[in-house]
Design a protein around this motif. Structure first.
Motif, PDB file in Angstrom:
ATOM      1  N   GLU A  92       0.813  -1.217   0.000  1.00 25.77           N
ATOM      2  CA  GLU A  92       0.000   0.000   0.000  1.00 25.77           C
ATOM      3  C   GLU A  92       0.848   1.269   0.000  1.00 25.77           C
ATOM      4  N   GLY A  93       2.179   1.124  -0.140  1.00 26.62           N
ATOM      5  CA  GLY A  93       3.066   2.271  -0.194  1.00 26.62           C
ATOM      6  C   GLY A  93       3.514   2.789   1.162  1.00 26.62           C
ATOM      7  N   ARG A  94       3.073   2.128   2.248  1.00 26.58           N
ATOM      8  CA  ARG A  94       3.512   2.536   3.585  1.00 26.58           C
ATOM      9  C   ARG A  94       4.897   1.945   3.842  1.00 26.58           C
ATOM     10  N   THR A  95       5.697   2.650   4.615  1.00 28.61           N
ATOM     11  CA  THR A  95       7.040   2.163   4.916  1.00 28.61           C
ATOM     12  C   THR A  95       6.973   1.156   6.060  1.00 28.61           C
ATOM     13  N   GLU A  96       7.617   0.012   5.843  1.00 22.60           N
ATOM     14  CA  GLU A  96       7.644  -1.057   6.838  1.00 22.60           C
ATOM     15  C   GLU A  96       9.089  -1.384   7.180  1.00 22.60           C
ATOM     16  N   VAL A  97       9.374  -1.602   8.452  1.00 21.24           N
ATOM     17  CA  VAL A  97      10.717  -1.962   8.882  1.00 21.24           C
ATOM     18  C   VAL A  97      10.815  -3.483   9.023  1.00 21.24           C
ATOM     19  N   GLY A  98      11.972  -3.987   8.677  1.00 23.94           N
ATOM     20  CA  GLY A  98      12.278  -5.394   8.858  1.00 23.94           C
ATOM     21  C   GLY A  98      13.740  -5.548   9.226  1.00 23.94           C
ATOM     22  N   TYR A  99      14.078  -6.607   9.934  1.00 25.44           N
ATOM     23  CA  TYR A  99      15.470  -6.802  10.346  1.00 25.44           C
ATOM     24  C   TYR A  99      15.687  -8.267  10.676  1.00 25.44           C
ATOM     25  N   TRP A 100      16.943  -8.651  10.697  1.00 26.66           N
ATOM     26  CA  TRP A 100      17.331  -9.967  11.190  1.00 26.66           C
ATOM     27  C   TRP A 100      18.771  -9.890  11.685  1.00 26.66           C
ATOM     28  N   LEU A 101      19.086 -10.742  12.621  1.00 24.21           N
ATOM     29  CA  LEU A 101      20.446 -10.887  13.126  1.00 24.21           C
ATOM     30  C   LEU A 101      20.845 -12.346  13.035  1.00 24.21           C
ATOM     31  N   GLY A 102      22.127 -12.598  12.823  1.00 25.06           N
ATOM     32  CA  GLY A 102      22.629 -13.962  12.889  1.00 25.06           C
ATOM     33  C   GLY A 102      22.456 -14.514  14.299  1.00 25.06           C
ATOM     34  N   ARG A 103      22.221 -15.803  14.397  1.00 26.39           N
ATOM     35  CA  ARG A 103      21.930 -16.435  15.691  1.00 26.39           C
ATOM     36  C   ARG A 103      22.964 -16.125  16.787  1.00 26.39           C
ATOM     37  N   PRO A 104      24.275 -16.066  16.492  1.00 24.96           N
ATOM     38  CA  PRO A 104      25.223 -15.773  17.580  1.00 24.96           C
ATOM     39  C   PRO A 104      25.005 -14.408  18.236  1.00 24.96           C
ATOM     40  N   TYR A 105      24.212 -13.546  17.625  1.00 29.14           N
ATOM     41  CA  TYR A 105      24.032 -12.182  18.117  1.00 29.14           C
ATOM     42  C   TYR A 105      22.651 -11.952  18.731  1.00 29.14           C
ATOM     43  N   TRP A 106      21.882 -13.006  18.862  1.00 30.66           N
ATOM     44  CA  TRP A 106      20.562 -12.907  19.483  1.00 30.66           C
ATOM     45  C   TRP A 106      20.708 -12.685  20.993  1.00 30.66           C
ATOM     46  N   GLY A 107      19.715 -12.011  21.571  1.00 28.61           N
ATOM     47  CA  GLY A 107      19.616 -11.880  23.013  1.00 28.61           C
ATOM     48  C   GLY A 107      20.632 -10.963  23.666  1.00 28.61           C
ATOM     49  N   GLN A 108      21.299 -10.114  22.890  1.00 30.38           N
ATOM     50  CA  GLN A 108      22.319  -9.223  23.444  1.00 30.38           C
ATOM     51  C   GLN A 108      21.954  -7.746  23.292  1.00 30.38           C
ATOM     52  N   GLY A 109      20.717  -7.486  22.850  1.00 27.10           N
ATOM     53  CA  GLY A 109      20.259  -6.109  22.712  1.00 27.10           C
ATOM     54  C   GLY A 109      20.660  -5.428  21.416  1.00 27.10           C
ATOM     55  N   TYR A 110      21.308  -6.143  20.515  1.00 25.93           N
ATOM     56  CA  TYR A 110      21.753  -5.520  19.263  1.00 25.93           C
ATOM     57  C   TYR A 110      20.584  -5.091  18.377  1.00 25.93           C
ATOM     58  N   ALA A 111      19.560  -5.922  18.270  1.00 30.20           N
ATOM     59  CA  ALA A 111      18.416  -5.559  17.415  1.00 30.20           C
ATOM     60  C   ALA A 111      17.730  -4.301  17.940  1.00 30.20           C
ATOM     61  N   THR A 112      17.537  -4.227  19.240  1.00 26.50           N
ATOM     62  CA  THR A 112      16.911  -3.046  19.830  1.00 26.50           C
ATOM     63  C   THR A 112      17.778  -1.816  19.617  1.00 26.50           C
ATOM     64  N   GLU A 113      19.070  -1.943  19.846  1.00 26.42           N
ATOM     65  CA  GLU A 113      19.998  -0.818  19.677  1.00 26.42           C
ATOM     66  C   GLU A 113      20.002  -0.318  18.236  1.00 26.42           C
ATOM     67  N   ALA A 114      20.074  -1.243  17.291  1.00 21.91           N
ATOM     68  CA  ALA A 114      20.090  -0.861  15.872  1.00 21.91           C
ATOM     69  C   ALA A 114      18.764  -0.228  15.464  1.00 21.91           C
ATOM     70  N   ALA A 115      17.660  -0.874  15.831  1.00 20.56           N
ATOM     71  CA  ALA A 115      16.344  -0.358  15.435  1.00 20.56           C
ATOM     72  C   ALA A 115      16.063   0.999  16.074  1.00 20.56           C
ATOM     73  N   ASP A 116      16.411   1.160  17.331  1.00 20.11           N
ATOM     74  CA  ASP A 116      16.148   2.418  18.028  1.00 20.11           C
ATOM     75  C   ASP A 116      16.859   3.585  17.344  1.00 20.11           C
ATOM     76  N   ARG A 117      18.127   3.407  17.031  1.00 24.74           N
ATOM     77  CA  ARG A 117      18.882   4.500  16.395  1.00 24.74           C
ATOM     78  C   ARG A 117      18.438   4.705  14.953  1.00 24.74           C
TER      79      ARG A 117
END
Length: 178
Positions: A92-117
């Protein structure tokens, strides 16, 4: 902090750098994405995922209109590329965010840190005030990341196809307002 690298944004956080993806990222992307646990939490990523898939993805990144779509490689000091984050127009032309991290980097706050900034950049530099996101109902970790960065549930659950799973999955939809 956000700077420009050959006209493309580069965003720094305390532990990460979000930069434009490069063709030489293909082997690292393939190594991290060729994990069923990673791929099945995305809509567009096949499994298995090889270097040719990564090269095709990177070629598509080069062709996007930067006024409508932005893609970032997420780098961590000492590890190099650890995942990807992108802002894409939906049907519909709306902007959507998506992300993924490699498994060794899960659970360390990296996704939140990257998405927040990245969301701060979206508002401050890219001028967006409204974004969509969705996470598969069986991926509560992604829901937590989105909630921590200011997304709210809309109450809508949509079936979204997962290429790696080969079937639609219930997807909890969210919205972000700057």
């Amino acid at each position: 902090m956000s700077i420009q690298l050959d006209g493309a944004p580069v965003i720094s956080t305390e532990r990460l750098r979000l930069r434009p993806p490069r063709p030489e990222d293909a082997p690292r992307i393939a190594a991290l994405a060729n994990d069923e646990g990673v791929a099945k939490m995305t809509t567009r990523m096949p499994f298995p995922y090889g270097e040719e898939d990564a090269r095709s993805f990177l070629a598509r990144c080069q062709d996007h209109d930067p006024r409508r779509e932005q893609v970032f490689a997420i780098e961590q000091d000492g590890s190099g590329l650890i995942g990807m984050l992108g802002f894409h127009p939906d049907e519909e032309g709306r902007t959507e965010v998506g992300y993924w991290l490699g498994r060794p980097y899960w659970g360390q706050g990296y996704a939140t840190e990257a998405a927040d900034r990245a969301l701060a950049w979206v508002s401050e530099s890219w001028g967006r005030r409204y974004l969509m996101a969705g996470h598969f109902a069986d991926n509560s970790a992604s829901g937590k990341v989105l909630c921590k960065t200011g997304f709210l549930y809309t109450g809508e659950v949509q079936p979204r196809h997962s290429l790696a799973r080969g079937e639609p999955c219930p997807t909890r939809m969210m919205v972000w307002l700057a």
